[in-house]
Design an enzyme around this catalytic site. Structure first.
Site, PDB file in Angstrom:
ATOM      1  N   TRP A  13      -2.699  -4.905  -3.751  1.00  0.00           N
ATOM      2  CA  TRP A  13      -1.623  -5.347  -2.868  1.00  0.00           C
ATOM      3  C   TRP A  13      -1.695  -6.850  -2.618  1.00  0.00           C
ATOM      4  O   TRP A  13      -0.680  -7.546  -2.616  1.00  0.00           O
ATOM      5  CB  TRP A  13      -1.647  -4.559  -1.571  1.00  0.00           C
ATOM      6  N   LYS A 107      -3.490  -1.982   6.130  1.00  0.00           N
ATOM      7  CA  LYS A 107      -3.045  -0.804   6.877  1.00  0.00           C
ATOM      8  C   LYS A 107      -4.252   0.020   7.285  1.00  0.00           C
ATOM      9  O   LYS A 107      -4.744   0.864   6.534  1.00  0.00           O
ATOM     10  CB  LYS A 107      -2.078   0.026   6.023  1.00  0.00           C
ATOM     11  N   LYS A 192      -0.061   6.972   8.164  1.00  0.00           N
ATOM     12  CA  LYS A 192       0.538   7.688   7.035  1.00  0.00           C
ATOM     13  C   LYS A 192      -0.486   7.952   5.935  1.00  0.00           C
ATOM     14  O   LYS A 192      -0.327   8.888   5.146  1.00  0.00           O
ATOM     15  CB  LYS A 192       1.747   6.934   6.495  1.00  0.00           C
ATOM     16  N   ASP A 245       7.456   4.523   4.408  1.00  0.00           N
ATOM     17  CA  ASP A 245       6.095   4.406   3.868  1.00  0.00           C
ATOM     18  C   ASP A 245       5.465   5.780   3.674  1.00  0.00           C
ATOM     19  O   ASP A 245       4.750   6.029   2.696  1.00  0.00           O
ATOM     20  CB  ASP A 245       5.261   3.560   4.840  1.00  0.00           C
ATOM     21  N   SER A 255      -0.307   6.407  -5.338  1.00  0.00           N
ATOM     22  CA  SER A 255      -0.983   6.199  -4.058  1.00  0.00           C
ATOM     23  C   SER A 255      -2.462   6.545  -4.162  1.00  0.00           C
ATOM     24  O   SER A 255      -2.839   7.633  -4.599  1.00  0.00           O
ATOM     25  CB  SER A 255      -0.326   7.063  -2.978  1.00  0.00           C
ATOM     26  N   ARG A 256      -3.322   5.624  -3.740  1.00  0.00           N
ATOM     27  CA  ARG A 256      -4.773   5.876  -3.749  1.00  0.00           C
ATOM     28  C   ARG A 256      -5.131   7.058  -2.864  1.00  0.00           C
ATOM     29  O   ARG A 256      -5.975   7.885  -3.218  1.00  0.00           O
ATOM     30  CB  ARG A 256      -5.524   4.628  -3.272  1.00  0.00           C
ATOM     31  N   GLU A 282      -7.807   3.890   2.601  1.00  0.00           N
ATOM     32  CA  GLU A 282      -8.008   3.649   4.043  1.00  0.00           C
ATOM     33  C   GLU A 282      -7.920   4.928   4.875  1.00  0.00           C
ATOM     34  O   GLU A 282      -8.383   4.966   6.009  1.00  0.00           O
ATOM     35  CB  GLU A 282      -6.951   2.647   4.542  1.00  0.00           C
TER      36      GLU A 282
END
Length: 345
Positions: A13, A107, A192, A245, A255-256, A282
């Site tokens: 990112w 995030k 999220k 999101d 998405s990780r 995260e």
């Protein structure tokens, strides 16, 4: 005077945002913590680890020097892991000019203090209120780096700051909206990731699209309950940093966090998954923080609780979903309405 930019953190990112700014013609410096990786990335003119095949424009330079990345910049974007945010801020503070805008693009929630990232910025940066903001939205790095169209939201305590940053970030493929709801935008972006791991588990167990849609919907209710109790505007969770999101992160294999959930469903151990990947998911750390915040605000978070049991108590994911399904039935808006009206879930 010419606008110059610094991006702190060279993950997927951070590199994507540095590319976005550099392609706009801004002289942009990307900071990489490891000197050898900084030199190699600068030499190759691409981030072969996170964004292979995407060439850097001449306006983008890579360095391991915080002074080069920060000193005299119009704006810096903080894109480091949330648990390293405070440490990195303290390291760069000697080089930070009083007029430089500072934007959080990470995030997460600081585990030791349960602070949001802009709260960390406020504590560490003198006179921070008039120059800090946070950026969030449905922004999968590889798609933005390929200039596929998307939207985002920048929230600031001072509306004029949000507008200024919106102008600096907006491109023909990256449309930025503004908000003054900093808590809502940050909590939506952080929480999220918890739901995305659960969505990945559902995909991994092949429970189907109906199950995932229901799970995402209840996940949004859970995020909203905690966010509203923490002072967020309920409508924020219907926007880019909320449902936008959430859908992108839960639905996409890019998405990780979603990928982590899929691997858990296959029977892999959390420690093994975290050790095998060079990127940060995260959602695991955020689950710990969210459960502590839920206790503080007396908010029910059954999804986060069950995922916490999967992460930290090795609950079998196959047993977790039936536990959610068999909870006592209730009105769909129960908890959300009481949070909206009374500030509690």
């Amino acid at each position: 005077m010419m606008n110059t930019m610094g991006v702190i953190g060279s993950g997927a990112w951070g590199t994507t945002l540095a590319l976005l700014l550099a392609k706009k013609g801004y002289a942009t410096t990307l900071w990489e913590h490891h000197a050898d990786r900084a030199l190699e990335t600068q030499r190759r003119r691409e981030n072969t680890e996170f964004l292979p095949g995407i060439h850097f424009p001449l306006t983008l330079q890579v360095t391991s020097s915080l002074e080069q990345a920060v000193a005299g910049k119009t704006m810096i974007l903080m894109v480091t892991p949330s648990q390293k945010m405070r440490e990195n801020l303290r390291s760069l503070l000697p080089f930070l000019a009083p007029e430089t805008l500072v934007v959080n693009a990470s995030k997460g929630i600081e585990l030791d203090t349960l602070k949001r990232m802009t709260e960390v910025l406020e504590e560490e940066i003198p006179n921070a209120r008039a120059r800090i903001a946070t950026l969030s939205g449905p922004n999968l790095s590889s798609e933005v780096a390929q200039e596929k169209p998307t939207g985002a939201v920048v929230a600031a305590l001072v509306p004029e700051v949000a507008i200024q940053i919106r102008t600096l970030l907006t491109t023909h493929y990256f449309r930025v909206y503004t908000s003054t709801d900093v808590p809502g935008v940050e909590l939506g972006g952080a929480l999220k990731n918890i739901i995305a791991i659960g969505a990945g588990i559902i995909d991994g167990l092949e429970f189907g699209e109906n199950a995932k849609a229901a799970f995402i919907t209840r996940g949004l209710a859970e995020i909203s309950r905690l966010g509203i109790a923490a002072g967020a505007n309920p409508l924020t969770f219907l926007g880019m940093a909320g449902i936008g999101d959430l859908v992108a992160t839960c639905a996409s294999p890019l998405s990780r966090n979603q990928q982590l959930g899929r691997r858990l469903a296959r029977g892999e151990k959390l420690t093994e998954i975290l050790q095998s990947t060079h990127s940060i998911a995260e959602g695991v750390t955020t689950t710990r923080a969210a459960l502590q915040l839920a206790a503080r605000y007396q908010v029910e978070m059954p999804i986060a609780e069950l995922l916490g049991q999967i992460f930290f108590d090795e609950l079998d994911p196959l047993k977790a979903v039936p536990e959610l399904m068999l909870r006592d039935p209730k009105g769909e808006l129960e908890g959300i309405m009481s949070a909206w009206v009374g500030g509690k879930g």
